[in-house]
Design an enzyme around this catalytic site. Sequence first.
Site, PDB file in Angstrom:
ATOM      1  N   GLU A 128     -12.589  -0.468 -17.875  1.00  0.00           N
ATOM      2  CA  GLU A 128     -11.904  -0.343 -16.524  1.00  0.00           C
ATOM      3  C   GLU A 128     -11.767   1.090 -16.020  1.00  0.00           C
ATOM      4  OE1 GLU A 128      -7.732  -1.132 -17.151  1.00  0.00           O
ATOM      5  OE2 GLU A 128      -7.393  -1.458 -14.924  1.00  0.00           O
ATOM      6  N   CYS A 139      -4.223  -2.052 -10.922  1.00  0.00           N
ATOM      7  CA  CYS A 139      -4.846  -3.104 -12.004  1.00  0.00           C
ATOM      8  C   CYS A 139      -5.638  -4.277 -11.253  1.00  0.00           C
ATOM      9  CB  CYS A 139      -3.565  -3.706 -12.768  1.00  0.00           C
ATOM     10  SG  CYS A 139      -2.376  -4.659 -11.838  1.00  0.00           S
ATOM     11  N   GLU A 160       0.847  -7.880 -19.266  1.00  0.00           N
ATOM     12  CA  GLU A 160       0.050  -7.854 -17.983  1.00  0.00           C
ATOM     13  C   GLU A 160      -0.645  -6.844 -18.214  1.00  0.00           C
ATOM     14  OE1 GLU A 160       0.497  -9.461 -14.996  1.00  0.00           O
ATOM     15  OE2 GLU A 160       1.791 -11.002 -15.867  1.00  0.00           O
ATOM     16  N   ASN A 199       1.525   3.077 -12.863  1.00  0.00           N
ATOM     17  CA  ASN A 199       0.636   3.121 -11.500  1.00  0.00           C
ATOM     18  C   ASN A 199       1.649   2.598 -10.420  1.00  0.00           C
ATOM     19  OD1 ASN A 199       0.301   0.767 -12.794  1.00  0.00           O
ATOM     20  ND2 ASN A 199      -1.522   0.156 -11.890  1.00  0.00           N
ATOM     21  N   GLY A 229       0.416  -2.754 -18.749  1.00  0.00           N
ATOM     22  CA  GLY A 229      -0.028  -1.547 -19.188  1.00  0.00           C
ATOM     23  C   GLY A 229      -1.442  -1.958 -19.532  1.00  0.00           C
ATOM     24  N   SER A 230      -1.992  -1.208 -20.439  1.00  0.00           N
ATOM     25  CA  SER A 230      -3.560  -1.117 -20.852  1.00  0.00           C
ATOM     26  C   SER A 230      -3.747  -2.255 -21.854  1.00  0.00           C
ATOM     27  CB  SER A 230      -4.210   0.014 -21.453  1.00  0.00           C
ATOM     28  OG  SER A 230      -3.535   0.435 -22.378  1.00  0.00           O
TER      29      SER A 230
HETATM   30  P1  NAD Z   1      -0.367   2.128 -21.019  1.00  0.00           P
HETATM   31  O1  NAD Z   1      -0.985   1.001 -21.658  1.00  0.00           O
HETATM   32  O2  NAD Z   1      -0.946   3.717 -21.311  1.00  0.00           O
HETATM   33  O3  NAD Z   1       1.224   2.566 -20.810  1.00  0.00           O
HETATM   34  C1  NAD Z   1       2.037   1.747 -20.549  1.00  0.00           C
HETATM   35  C2  NAD Z   1       3.554   1.742 -21.345  1.00  0.00           C
HETATM   36  O4  NAD Z   1       3.310   1.630 -22.624  1.00  0.00           O
HETATM   37  C3  NAD Z   1       3.911   3.133 -20.778  1.00  0.00           C
HETATM   38  O5  NAD Z   1       5.404   2.898 -20.792  1.00  0.00           O
HETATM   39  C4  NAD Z   1       3.756   3.844 -22.138  1.00  0.00           C
HETATM   40  O6  NAD Z   1       4.944   4.950 -22.671  1.00  0.00           O
HETATM   41  C5  NAD Z   1       3.876   2.871 -23.166  1.00  0.00           C
HETATM   42  N1  NAD Z   1       2.846   3.072 -24.158  1.00  0.00           N
HETATM   43  C6  NAD Z   1       1.792   3.861 -24.188  1.00  0.00           C
HETATM   44  N2  NAD Z   1       0.969   4.096 -25.411  1.00  0.00           N
HETATM   45  C7  NAD Z   1       1.721   3.315 -26.290  1.00  0.00           C
HETATM   46  C8  NAD Z   1       1.696   3.195 -27.731  1.00  0.00           C
HETATM   47  N3  NAD Z   1       0.831   3.688 -28.812  1.00  0.00           N
HETATM   48  N4  NAD Z   1       2.830   2.423 -28.233  1.00  0.00           N
HETATM   49  C9  NAD Z   1       3.445   1.762 -27.608  1.00  0.00           C
HETATM   50  N5  NAD Z   1       3.863   2.139 -26.183  1.00  0.00           N
HETATM   51  C10 NAD Z   1       2.845   2.684 -25.596  1.00  0.00           C
HETATM   52  O7  NAD Z   1      -0.895   1.895 -19.262  1.00  0.00           O
HETATM   53  P2  NAD Z   1      -0.673   2.803 -18.148  1.00  0.00           P
HETATM   54  O8  NAD Z   1      -1.490   4.135 -18.353  1.00  0.00           O
HETATM   55  O9  NAD Z   1       0.841   3.254 -17.725  1.00  0.00           O
HETATM   56  O10 NAD Z   1      -1.043   2.120 -17.140  1.00  0.00           O
HETATM   57  C11 NAD Z   1      -2.600   1.839 -16.836  1.00  0.00           C
HETATM   58  C12 NAD Z   1      -2.900   0.308 -17.373  1.00  0.00           C
HETATM   59  O11 NAD Z   1      -1.907  -0.614 -17.072  1.00  0.00           O
HETATM   60  C13 NAD Z   1      -4.143  -0.188 -16.706  1.00  0.00           C
HETATM   61  O12 NAD Z   1      -5.024  -0.809 -17.729  1.00  0.00           O
HETATM   62  C14 NAD Z   1      -3.819  -1.473 -15.800  1.00  0.00           C
HETATM   63  O13 NAD Z   1      -4.683  -2.177 -15.246  1.00  0.00           O
HETATM   64  C15 NAD Z   1      -2.829  -1.729 -16.523  1.00  0.00           C
HETATM   65  N6  NAD Z   1      -1.640  -2.519 -15.611  1.00  0.00           N
HETATM   66  C16 NAD Z   1      -1.865  -3.751 -15.361  1.00  0.00           C
HETATM   67  C17 NAD Z   1      -0.870  -4.449 -14.446  1.00  0.00           C
HETATM   68  C18 NAD Z   1      -0.774  -5.836 -14.364  1.00  0.00           C
HETATM   69  O14 NAD Z   1       0.293  -6.476 -13.675  1.00  0.00           O
HETATM   70  N7  NAD Z   1      -1.504  -7.008 -14.924  1.00  0.00           N
HETATM   71  C19 NAD Z   1      -0.165  -3.581 -13.602  1.00  0.00           C
HETATM   72  C20 NAD Z   1      -0.257  -2.289 -13.867  1.00  0.00           C
HETATM   73  C21 NAD Z   1      -1.210  -1.665 -14.449  1.00  0.00           C
END
Ligand code: NAD
Length: 443
Positions: A318, A228, A194, A99, A172-173
């Site tokens: 979310e 996020c 995060e 994002n 990530g999530s």
């Molecule tokens: P995501 O968790 O789907 O992916 C994040 C990363 O994890 C990517 O690089 C992806 O390739 C990897 N990934 C995905 N599935 C995986 C698995 N099964 N095993 C290992 N790695 C895997 O998140 P997203 O869709 O890229 O981002 C959105 C989420 O991130 C939202 O929930 C958002 O709130 C959160 N976010 C948090 C912050 C923060 O600073 N706290 C910042 C940005 C986004």
Amino acid sequence: MSYKLNISTRKEALIKLMDEIIKNENEIIQALLEDFKKPPFESIATEISYIIWELKDTIKNIEKWAKIKNVIPSIFNFPSTDYIVKEPYGKVLIIAPWNYPFQLAVGPLIAAVAAGNQVVLKPSELTPKTSAIVLKIIEKVFHHQHVKVIEGGIETAKKLLAQRWDYIFFTGSAAVGKIVAKAAAEHLTPVTLELGGKNPCIIDETANLKLAAKRIVWGKFLNAGQTCIAPDYILIQEEMKSHFVNFLKNEITNAYGENPKNSPDFARIVNEKNWHRLVSMIEPEKVIFRGETDIEDCYIAPTLIEENDLESTLMQEEIFGPLLPIITYKDEKEIDKIISRYEKPLALYVFTDDRKFAKKTILNHSFGGGCINDTIIHFANKRLPFGGVGHSGIGAYHGQLSFDTFSHHKGIVKKANWLDLNLRYAPYTDSKISTLKKLLNWL
Ligand code: NAD
């Protein structure tokens, strides 16, 4: 080759990184535009300039942050000199989301390098153009044994997580955060997670509604709501709702025009999967403003939704998109009840002129961080820790805290030899016990 590099070498690498980012500014903007039509202004403000600012701050302060820090010695160790040494963890894995695909990949990397680590960075596969430019810049600046970018999706991430690391920094999530935490536990690897959450935005009867609407519209629809710390839902007093909704409508039109689809300042949903996820959350009869969608363009308009049902799909997880539910409350008890239905959010916002209410709201709820009378902007103060609590994350970073996050803090006591008090050594006589008790009472 050892990558416990000295400070000046780390600093040189960071200066080189800054030069390369500046050289590639237009390419980065173009990549973000191609990935999800990120508006150039937002790319400059929230991705490139932010990173340049982070680099400048790190380059300026790296010696200070890395310095051995003397602390007041303990009376029990008298005479001694006590200090903290910041040691690089070693091999660090950074996994980034899509994002803010440039900022959230390069930001942690700067701190990991500054702290003296070797880094492997996996950017998100969902923003391939940005991932490619990150790879190009990093390959130009760093030796591959120092910093390496590995592109790829879930399988690549899984393979990386199966290896042993000295630190893992994941953004990530929450669902993937759990996978990361499990993989890290296998090797007792420390982690920063995060994550995200459902961020409440509370408005009381004393708030400046017009200004609140302007700041909420900006924070919610920036990056098309894929932030996020974006406000997830509005909580407003019943009597003020219709008045406030009018302000929100005006501000949306002021920002994005009569048809936001034609606005160069409004981003798109990252892919069809997320578009479908968001569209399935819209119940057309609840839409009170806009609601247009177009799969061809991954477009969803900034949309206001009247939500009275906390069991609805929209209120389960979310949102992470340009849908803004408006929920009404009668009294403070109801606010608490609604917020506490959910896991601890990453952010909370309260709009009010009532200082007591603001303070109570901030103190009564557990959340990562937030603002009184604004949204998002707490992110921009390097002196504030940025991170979640509970399901919104573990650990925090920004500014010096980023450097500290990627360093092991080693506590050292340098004992003097000119005096050796006998008190601690066996045999533990009655007189020693009595002296110890007196000493403890005296302290
Ligand atoms: P995501 O968790 O789907 O992916 C994040 C990363 O994890 C990517 O690089 C992806 O390739 C990897 N990934 C995905 N599935 C995986 C698995 N099964 N095993 C290992 N790695 C895997 O998140 P997203 O869709 O890229 O981002 C959105 C989420 O991130 C939202 O929930 C958002 O709130 C959160 N976010 C948090 C912050 C923060 O600073 N706290 C910042 C940005 C986004």
